[in-house]
Design a protein around this motif. Sequence first.
Motif, short mmCIF file in Angstrom:
data_model
loop_
_atom_site.label_atom_id
_atom_site.label_comp_id
_atom_site.label_asym_id
_atom_site.label_seq_id
_atom_site.Cartn_x
_atom_site.Cartn_y
_atom_site.Cartn_z
N PRO A 149 0.68 -1.16 0.15
CA PRO A 149 0.05 -0.01 -0.07
C PRO A 149 0.76 1.34 -0.04
O PRO A 149 0.38 2.51 -0.42
N ALA A 150 2.10 1.18 0.48
CA ALA A 150 2.95 2.42 0.63
C ALA A 150 3.49 2.73 -0.90
O ALA A 150 4.31 3.72 -0.92
N THR A 151 3.53 1.97 -1.63
CA THR A 151 4.37 1.98 -3.14
C THR A 151 3.35 2.38 -4.14
O THR A 151 2.34 1.44 -4.17
N GLU A 152 3.52 3.41 -4.85
CA GLU A 152 2.84 3.67 -6.09
C GLU A 152 3.24 3.06 -7.42
O GLU A 152 4.55 3.25 -7.64
N LEU A 153 2.61 2.07 -7.86
CA LEU A 153 3.12 1.50 -9.02
C LEU A 153 2.76 2.36 -10.31
O LEU A 153 1.63 2.55 -10.66
N ALA A 164 12.36 -1.38 -2.47
CA ALA A 164 11.18 -1.62 -3.11
C ALA A 164 11.13 -2.40 -4.36
O ALA A 164 10.21 -3.17 -4.62
N VAL A 165 12.12 -2.61 -4.88
CA VAL A 165 12.45 -3.18 -6.08
C VAL A 165 12.50 -4.84 -5.63
O VAL A 165 11.84 -5.72 -6.26
N ALA A 166 13.29 -4.88 -4.52
CA ALA A 166 12.95 -6.33 -3.98
C ALA A 166 11.77 -7.11 -3.64
O ALA A 166 11.57 -8.24 -3.99
N LEU A 167 11.03 -6.13 -3.21
CA LEU A 167 9.47 -6.57 -2.65
C LEU A 167 8.60 -6.74 -4.08
O LEU A 167 7.80 -7.73 -4.18
N ALA A 168 8.82 -5.89 -5.09
CA ALA A 168 8.08 -5.80 -6.23
C ALA A 168 8.71 -7.43 -6.96
O ALA A 168 7.79 -8.13 -7.62
N ARG A 169 10.04 -7.49 -6.87
CA ARG A 169 10.32 -8.72 -7.73
C ARG A 169 9.87 -9.82 -7.00
O ARG A 169 9.59 -10.73 -7.72
N ARG A 170 9.93 -10.01 -5.62
CA ARG A 170 9.37 -11.09 -4.85
C ARG A 170 7.78 -11.33 -5.56
O ARG A 170 7.58 -12.47 -5.74
N TRP A 171 6.80 -10.19 -5.36
CA TRP A 171 5.74 -10.42 -5.62
C TRP A 171 5.58 -10.89 -7.05
O TRP A 171 4.49 -11.77 -7.34
N PHE A 172 6.27 -10.39 -8.22
CA PHE A 172 6.07 -10.90 -9.58
C PHE A 172 6.30 -12.31 -9.50
O PHE A 172 5.51 -12.93 -10.56
N LEU A 173 7.38 -12.80 -9.06
CA LEU A 173 7.64 -14.30 -9.24
C LEU A 173 6.78 -15.03 -8.48
O LEU A 173 6.48 -16.07 -8.71
N GLN A 174 6.40 -14.50 -7.25
CA GLN A 174 5.13 -15.34 -6.56
C GLN A 174 4.12 -15.48 -7.43
O GLN A 174 3.33 -16.55 -7.62
#
Length: 297
Positions: A122-126, A283-293
């Motif tokens: 929620p804290a990151t604007e994509l 932030a990139v590490a979190l997004a990267r983990r989400w995409f892979l999941q």
Amino acid sequence: MTTPLGRTPSLNALRAFEVASRHPNFRLAAQELGVTQGAVAQQIRALEAELGLKLFERHRRTLALTANGQRYVVGVRRAFDLLAEATRSLRPEPGHLTVSVTPTFATKWLMPRLGAYTQAHPATELRVLATERISHFQTEAIDLAVRYGRPPFGPGLQADLLFEECLVAVASPQAQARWAGAGRATLLHDGQSSWELYFEQCGRNALAAPAGDGGPASQAIRFNQTTLAIDAALMGQGLALVQEHFVARDLATGRLVQACPEKLRTDAGYYLVCPRKQRHPEAVALARRWFLQQAAQ
């Protein structure tokens, strides 16, 4: 005492040169820059005249960097990267993350999952940049990109496989019933699907219909984007040969059916790519983990 800078070409000319070096012709470079093709050509000619060197070999339909151009563009890109980094350091945006994807990946894979992303982060604007061209990480402030192809994608880049290319032939249930009765089907083509390769590897009788132009159909409709071919299939316009992940939801709901069991697997795939040196590593590490999941589900 500050040493005065040596004379350098104009930034506009250098920018035109850098953009043109990434395209096969001045027309595509002009589209990226938002100027006319003639303006790009004029900037390049002026730069070559000022340097006294030829930077491009002009062929009938394509461009190719000369040896001097290849050497020069390395330093020019490094200079633009430094300028972009210096500008970003003055106005950092830790709450934003920009991802570059193709229009088809955006509409058929990412958009249905955006709610899950915003809920998880929620804290990151994509910011989603949907484009067919390859975006430049530094000059366009791209944090992540989804690219189709085969690694490596460039020096200093990390690539993670999201999913391998697996093409399936799909149609609406109504179109399949109509085609089965008539014995003919319209093939929907896009920039990536290859019906010829499909019939070569899966057999020309894969769709159990009379052979025609490149396969079992004498009619064809061609699109420049995969998402258009999928939408046409949903509307009953014909058979589309598309990445299985892009139509998984439509197959699950019955809006599309798989016209035959054969699947075409290639050595290409969809990769999540990011620079090893990042502006917002957490932030990139979190997004990267989400995409892979998400891709693993």
